[in-house]
Design a protein around this motif. Structure first.
Motif, short mmCIF file in Angstrom:
data_model
loop_
_atom_site.label_atom_id
_atom_site.label_comp_id
_atom_site.label_asym_id
_atom_site.label_seq_id
_atom_site.Cartn_x
_atom_site.Cartn_y
_atom_site.Cartn_z
N ALA A 450 -9.75 -12.33 -1.56
CA ALA A 450 -8.32 -12.42 -1.10
C ALA A 450 -7.62 -10.79 -1.49
CB ALA A 450 -7.45 -12.35 -2.93
N ARG A 451 -6.99 -10.85 -0.44
CA ARG A 451 -6.55 -9.53 -0.20
C ARG A 451 -5.12 -8.93 -0.69
NH1 ARG A 451 -7.48 -7.30 5.39
NH2 ARG A 451 -5.56 -7.02 5.46
N ALA A 452 -4.54 -8.43 -1.22
CA ALA A 452 -3.30 -8.41 -1.20
C ALA A 452 -2.62 -6.77 -0.48
CB ALA A 452 -2.81 -8.11 -3.00
N PRO A 453 -1.72 -6.45 0.22
CA PRO A 453 -1.62 -5.64 1.20
C PRO A 453 -0.51 -5.00 -0.07
CG PRO A 453 -1.37 -7.84 2.57
CD PRO A 453 -1.68 -7.89 1.29
N LEU A 454 -0.28 -3.74 0.21
CA LEU A 454 0.41 -2.33 -0.30
C LEU A 454 1.64 -2.92 1.05
CD1 LEU A 454 -2.03 -2.16 -2.26
CD2 LEU A 454 -1.50 -0.01 -2.02
N PRO A 455 2.77 -1.27 0.03
CA PRO A 455 4.51 -1.81 0.61
C PRO A 455 3.81 -0.21 1.15
CG PRO A 455 4.79 -1.25 -0.91
CD PRO A 455 2.96 -2.12 -1.26
N HIS A 456 2.56 0.78 1.34
CA HIS A 456 2.87 1.61 2.30
C HIS A 456 1.03 1.98 2.23
CE1 HIS A 456 2.79 3.87 -1.90
NE2 HIS A 456 2.32 3.01 -1.75
#
Length: 470
Positions: A450-456
Motif C-alpha cells: 500500500a501507499r498513502a500520499p501526503l498533502p505536501h
C-alpha cells in the motif's frame, strides 16, 4: 525532475501543520496493523533570513502516521522550543554545525558565567520513557510531547543527577526485560562515557562509567543480553574547542585521527565493568544494526565508513551541489569480539551494497537474528529499500523511480512465527509527484502492499519508532 529540484523538496521548510488528516490509501493494509509511526527530523532550515549550515541543524518537526482499520491519518507539528524561538529572532542556539557566531557566543558565555545552555532542538529521534513520549537529540535536553496531537509538553528532565554534556539519541530497549539502556559523554580532564538503564516506570539508574579516549564522537551503540558495546571511532571531539566561546557547532570541534584506530568498549550491563577494550582498524559509524552473544563472543553489526567524509558531506552547501551522490555508501560489517582475549577475532562484510538507517524486528534485538532492513543508497536518482539476509549474505532490494525512501521500520505480525512475518513501513519523497508518500511493504518479499500520499513534501527526516496499539 532535476537533482536541484529534488534537493529543494527534501530540504525545503514546511509552512503548514496538518492535524489528523486522513490520507488516501492505494492498495490494502493488513487488518492486524494498528499503531502509530512517529518520526522526527528537521522541518525548517532558516534562522532569521539565513539558512542553517548542516542537515542536522534544521528545526525539529514531528510527523505521525496513525494506522488503524486499513486507514492512515497524518499529523505534523513543530516542537515549540527555545531553539525555534531563537531562530524566529534570527539567532542560533548553537547546533551541530550552525553556531551562534563568535561574538554572540562570547556574550552568552559572559552572561551565563560559563558555558551557555545547550540547544533543545530535539530533532533526531523519539522514545517512550515510562508513560511519557520524548523527542531526543544529542544535547542533554529532550522535549516531551503528546503522542496523539504531537503538541509540545515542555522539557523532559531526569531527576537522578547523572551528569553529561552529550547523550545518545539512540536509547535501546531490551525486549526480554523491558529495560532501556543509554549513555552520555561527560567532558573534563578525564572524559567519560556514562551508561544508564531505565526501568519500565521511567526511573533511571547509573550502570557505570568508562574512560573516553579523545573523546570520540559516538552516535549509537550495540546492546546484547549482558553487554553494552560502544564503538569509539577516531573521529574525536577536541574538548578544548568545545570549551571556548568562539567555537561554532560540534562539527567544528571534530577531528579525524586514524592513528588512534577504533576502540570497541564492551561494558557489563550489571556491574558497569569494562570487560574488553580491543582496538581495530580505523572506521567511522553512525549506526549499529544489532548486537548479540554467541559461543562466548560478542557480535556487533555496524554500518561502517572508511573515514568521516559522510559527516561533512551532509552540509547543505554540499548537498545543494552534489545531492546525496557526495555521501559515501555505508557497508554492513560484522565484528566478533572475544572478551576473554580482549581482541577482535573476525571482521567481515555482510552486504556489499550501500545502506543507511538500519533496523531489525523488535523481537530479535539483543539476540541472534537473520534479517536487517535499511535504506539502500548506491543508485543515482533514488534511495531504495533493502532486506539483508545475514545468514546467507544475500539481499533483496526494492527501488522506485524518483523515490527517496527514508528510514524503514519493521513491524512484526502479532503471533507470527517467522522473523520476517510482518510489514516494513517507510516514508519516501516522490520527486516526480512533488510530495511525500507513506509506503507499506510485505517484510518477507518486499512487495509493495500500500501507499498513502501526503498533502505536501516533507523534508528528509532522521529516525522514528512504531508504537503498536496496546
Amino acid at each position: 525532475m532535476s537533482r536541484t529540484t529534488t534537493f529543494e523538496l527534501g530540504f525545503r521548510t514546511v509552512e503548514r501543520e496538518y492535524t489528523d488528516r486522513r490520507l488516501p490509501v492505494e492498495g490494502t493494509l493488513p487488518a492486524w496493523l494498528s499503531g502509530r509511526l512517529i518520526r522526527n527530523g528537521p522541518g525548517a532550515f532558516e534562522i532569521g533570513d539565513e539558512r542553517v549550515t548542516h542537515w542536522f541543524d534544521g528545526l525539529a518537526m514531528l510527523r505521525s502516521y496513525t494506522i488503524a482499520d486499513g486507514a492512515v491519518r497524518y499529523t505534523n507539528r513543530f516542537l515549540r522550543t527555545e531553539a525555534r524561538a531563537h531562530a524566529a529572532r534570527g539567532s542560533s542556539s548553537g547546533e551541530f554545525a550552525t553556531g551562534a557566531g563568535p561574538l554572540r557566543q562570547a556574550v552568552r558565555w559572559l552572561r551565563a558565567l560559563g558555558p551557555p545552555t545547550p540547544t533543545d532542538n530535539a530533532n533526531v529521534n523519539v522514545a517512550r520513557i515510562g508513560d511519557r513520549y520524548v523527542a531526543q537529540t544529542e544535547a542533554p535536553r529532550w522535549i516531551a510531547f503528546d503522542p496523539a496531537t504531537l503538541e509540545t509538553r515542555g522539557e523532559f528532565r531526569w531527576r537522578d543527577g547523572i551528569p553529561g554534556n552529550l547523550t545518545t539519541a539512540h536509547t535501546k530497549r531490551d525486549p526480554r526485560t523491558g529495560e532501556t539502556v543509554g549513555f552520555g559523554l561527560r567532558f573534563g580532564r578525564r572524559p567519560q562515557y556514562l551508561l544508564y538503564a531505565v526501568d519500565a516506570d521511567g526511573r533511571r539508574r547509573s550502570i557505570g562509567s568508562v574512560p573516553a579516549a579523545g573523546p570520540g564522537y559516538v552516535h549509537d551503540f550495540g546492546l546484547t543480553r549482558d553487554y553494552a558495546v560502544l564503538v569509539e571511532t577516531p573521529l574525536r571531539i577536541d574538548v578544548w574547542r568545545a570549551l571556548v566561546p568562539w567555537g561554532e557547532g560540534l562539527l567544528d570541534m571534530l577531528q579525524w585521527d586514524p592513528d588512534r584506530g577504533t576502540r570497541l568498549l564492551v561494558v557489563d550491563r550489571t556491574t558497569g565493568e569494562l570487560v574488553a577494550d580491543p582496538v581495530t582498524d580505523p572506521l567511522f559509524t553512525f549506526h549499529t544494526v544489532n548486537a548479540f552473544q554467541r559461543d562466548g563472543d560478542v557480535v556487533l553489526d555496524p554500518v561502517t565508513f572508511d573515514d568521516d567524509t559522510i559527516v561533512r558531506s551532509l552540509t547543505l552547501s554540499t548537498l545543494g551541489t552534489d545531492g546525496f551522490d557526495a555521501a559515501p555508501d555505508g557497508r554492513l560489517e560484522r565484528l566478533r569480539i572475544d572478551p576473554e582475549a580482549d581482541t577482535v577475532v573476525d571482521r567481515s562484510r555482510r552486504y556489499d551494497g550501500g545502506l543507511a538507517l538500519p533496523t531489525v524486528p523488535r523481537g530479535v534485538r539483543t539476540r541472534p537474528y537473520r534479517y536487517a532492513y535499511a535504506q539502500a543508497t548506491d543508485r543515482e536518482g533514488a534511495n531504495g529499500l533493502v532486506k539483508v539476509d545475514l545468514d546467507r549474505s544475500t539481499a533483496t532490494e526494492w527501488w522506485g523511480r524518483g523515490l527517496y525512501v527514508e528510514e524503514p521500520r519493521m513491524v512484526q505480525r502479532p503471533d507470527g512465527d517467522a522473523e520476517d512475518d510482518g510489514v516494513v513501513i517507510a516514508p519516501a519523497l516522490d520527486a516526480d509527484a512533488g510530495r511525500s508518500v507513506l509506503l507499506v511493504f510485505d517484510a518477507s518479499t518486499l512487495s509493495l502492499l500500500a501507499r498513502a500520499p501526503l498533502p505536501h513534501a516533507v523534508p528528509f527526516g532522521f529516525h522514528g519508532r512504531f508504537f503498536a496499539t496496546e
